[in-house]
Design an enzyme around this catalytic site. Sequence first.
Site, PDB file in Angstrom:
ATOM      1  N   GLU A  20       1.525   7.233  10.135  1.00 47.76           N
ATOM      2  CA  GLU A  20       1.524   7.176   8.674  1.00 47.76           C
ATOM      3  C   GLU A  20       1.422   8.559   8.039  1.00 47.76           C
ATOM      4  O   GLU A  20       1.008   8.702   6.888  1.00 47.76           O
ATOM      5  CB  GLU A  20       0.378   6.286   8.204  1.00 47.76           C
ATOM      6  CG  GLU A  20       0.478   4.846   8.681  1.00 47.76           C
ATOM      7  CD  GLU A  20      -0.691   4.002   8.234  1.00 47.76           C
ATOM      8  OE1 GLU A  20      -0.712   3.606   7.065  1.00 47.76           O
ATOM      9  OE2 GLU A  20      -1.587   3.753   9.064  1.00 47.76           O
ATOM     10  N   SER A 151      -0.107  -0.098   7.594  1.00 46.55           N
ATOM     11  CA  SER A 151       1.181  -0.189   6.898  1.00 46.55           C
ATOM     12  C   SER A 151       2.114  -1.230   7.502  1.00 46.55           C
ATOM     13  O   SER A 151       3.342  -1.094   7.419  1.00 46.55           O
ATOM     14  CB  SER A 151       1.868   1.183   6.863  1.00 46.55           C
ATOM     15  OG  SER A 151       1.141   2.084   6.071  1.00 46.55           O
ATOM     16  N   TYR A 217       7.001   0.297   0.884  1.00 45.17           N
ATOM     17  CA  TYR A 217       7.367   1.670   0.559  1.00 45.17           C
ATOM     18  C   TYR A 217       8.821   1.883   0.137  1.00 45.17           C
ATOM     19  O   TYR A 217       9.148   2.935  -0.407  1.00 45.17           O
ATOM     20  CB  TYR A 217       7.060   2.576   1.764  1.00 45.17           C
ATOM     21  CG  TYR A 217       5.624   2.510   2.205  1.00 45.17           C
ATOM     22  CD1 TYR A 217       4.603   2.918   1.361  1.00 45.17           C
ATOM     23  CD2 TYR A 217       5.276   2.033   3.465  1.00 45.17           C
ATOM     24  CE1 TYR A 217       3.278   2.865   1.761  1.00 45.17           C
ATOM     25  CE2 TYR A 217       3.956   1.978   3.880  1.00 45.17           C
ATOM     26  CZ  TYR A 217       2.962   2.392   3.021  1.00 45.17           C
ATOM     27  OH  TYR A 217       1.657   2.337   3.414  1.00 45.17           O
ATOM     28  N   ARG A 256      -9.912  -1.366   0.366  1.00 40.11           N
ATOM     29  CA  ARG A 256      -8.969  -2.369  -0.142  1.00 40.11           C
ATOM     30  C   ARG A 256      -8.874  -3.477   0.891  1.00 40.11           C
ATOM     31  O   ARG A 256      -8.663  -3.213   2.084  1.00 40.11           O
ATOM     32  CB  ARG A 256      -7.590  -1.753  -0.384  1.00 40.11           C
ATOM     33  CG  ARG A 256      -6.699  -2.617  -1.288  1.00 40.11           C
ATOM     34  CD  ARG A 256      -5.259  -2.183  -1.294  1.00 40.11           C
ATOM     35  NE  ARG A 256      -4.580  -2.624  -0.069  1.00 40.11           N
ATOM     36  CZ  ARG A 256      -3.955  -1.800   0.768  1.00 40.11           C
ATOM     37  NH1 ARG A 256      -3.930  -0.506   0.553  1.00 40.11           N
ATOM     38  NH2 ARG A 256      -3.368  -2.290   1.848  1.00 40.11           N
ATOM     39  N   ASP A 258      -7.060  -6.919   2.244  1.00 36.62           N
ATOM     40  CA  ASP A 258      -5.818  -7.696   2.205  1.00 36.62           C
ATOM     41  C   ASP A 258      -6.126  -9.137   2.602  1.00 36.62           C
ATOM     42  O   ASP A 258      -6.806  -9.384   3.607  1.00 36.62           O
ATOM     43  CB  ASP A 258      -4.785  -7.097   3.157  1.00 36.62           C
ATOM     44  CG  ASP A 258      -4.361  -5.698   2.724  1.00 36.62           C
ATOM     45  OD1 ASP A 258      -4.501  -5.383   1.532  1.00 36.62           O
ATOM     46  OD2 ASP A 258      -3.884  -4.926   3.581  1.00 36.62           O
ATOM     47  N   GLU A 271      -7.444  -8.041   6.740  1.00 34.23           N
ATOM     48  CA  GLU A 271      -7.990  -6.760   7.195  1.00 34.23           C
ATOM     49  C   GLU A 271      -8.555  -5.987   6.016  1.00 34.23           C
ATOM     50  O   GLU A 271      -8.347  -6.340   4.848  1.00 34.23           O
ATOM     51  CB  GLU A 271      -6.914  -5.917   7.884  1.00 34.23           C
ATOM     52  CG  GLU A 271      -5.749  -5.533   6.985  1.00 34.23           C
ATOM     53  CD  GLU A 271      -4.721  -4.696   7.714  1.00 34.23           C
ATOM     54  OE1 GLU A 271      -4.796  -3.466   7.601  1.00 34.23           O
ATOM     55  OE2 GLU A 271      -3.842  -5.265   8.395  1.00 34.23           O
ATOM     56  N   ASN A 273      -8.745  -1.978   4.537  1.00 32.79           N
ATOM     57  CA  ASN A 273      -8.267  -0.597   4.601  1.00 32.79           C
ATOM     58  C   ASN A 273      -9.347   0.305   4.005  1.00 32.79           C
ATOM     59  O   ASN A 273      -9.637   0.220   2.810  1.00 32.79           O
ATOM     60  CB  ASN A 273      -6.974  -0.446   3.800  1.00 32.79           C
ATOM     61  CG  ASN A 273      -5.856  -1.315   4.349  1.00 32.79           C
ATOM     62  OD1 ASN A 273      -5.150  -0.943   5.267  1.00 32.79           O
ATOM     63  ND2 ASN A 273      -5.710  -2.507   3.784  1.00 32.79           N
ATOM     64  N   GLY A 277      -3.917   3.682   0.069  1.00 32.61           N
ATOM     65  CA  GLY A 277      -3.009   4.666  -0.485  1.00 32.61           C
ATOM     66  C   GLY A 277      -3.516   5.232  -1.799  1.00 32.61           C
ATOM     67  O   GLY A 277      -4.161   4.541  -2.597  1.00 32.61           O
TER      68      GLY A 277
END
Length: 334
Positions: A20, A151, A217, A256, A258, A271, A273, A277
């Site tokens: 990443e 990602s 992305y 964050r 998900d 999961e 993060n 981002g």
Amino acid sequence: MSPKTTPLRVAVLAGGDSEEREISLKSGQAVADALTETGHQVLQLDPAIVDVAGIDWSQFDVAFVALHGSFGEDGQVQHILDEAGVRYTGSGAVASRLAFSKSAAKEQFELFGVPTPAFTTIHYNDDLNEIRKKAEEIGYPLVVKPDTQGSSLGVSIVRNPAQLTGALRTCFQFDSVGIIEAMIEGTEWTVGLIDLQVLPAIKIETDRPFYDWQAKYEDNQTRYVFDSGVPADVVESLERVAWNACSAIGTSGLARVDLRLDAQNQAWVLEINTIPGFTDHSLLPKAAARVGIDFPVLCDRIVRSCLRKSITAHRHEVQLRPHVLLTPRERAHH
């Protein structure tokens, strides 16, 4: 000047050599620009070029960690910064390591009663027939994904046994360990947190089979929805579950989560993060903007927040926090 307005000397760590890297460089540049705009002295450092352990950290007040993937989210750089006595943004080494391993995080979720899809771990050396048996036990459709990757790299949705071998091949390109996880049919959501503040939940809509790398992305048709029409109590439950997931892992600073929401409006955590981002198009900044926190203010708040911790606070983070099934609103009153 007050502590709230005094400029800080900030090292922005971004880049690295993970899969990443390019996303991390974009995050780092956006953060550096925002912090410069708010008056801080900023220097960008790329761990792929500079030895983090060899930096003279006395010239900085804080490190802003914008490293996605390995070395940034797996606790390695946090351990180095702890040893150097550096204040830094985000979670400590223990929480980062737990969150980065999907299987370890899911074990924590199960331990603390946080709903997460059924799963089993697999290894690239495992006998294929044994993996097939594990897949049958989980049941189709299912998801195959690397244990430590972000990602959506290496992730496949497998709807029948014929697709399993190809999914395993894709998974093991990115990690020697993977997980097979029950597929939750429903909608995709994400919930960001800054310190004790839970940001508005975002519903993610894509025309692709799932929210993969391209949807994140490259696909301009991906939609991020706040006014989803979902009942308020269901959205509140999403935010509650996200809060409890972070509590189970012991994250701090920002994160964050998900999730998937099934047809019965049950939220399932996929999961966490710990370094989401940080471009102005990323999901946590979108959620912060929704409640009036623009991107420069968000970045400034994050660096000043970590200064409130003692230098040794990250080292001594409690690995397992008491689990409380409270809404963010209820939590604020305790």
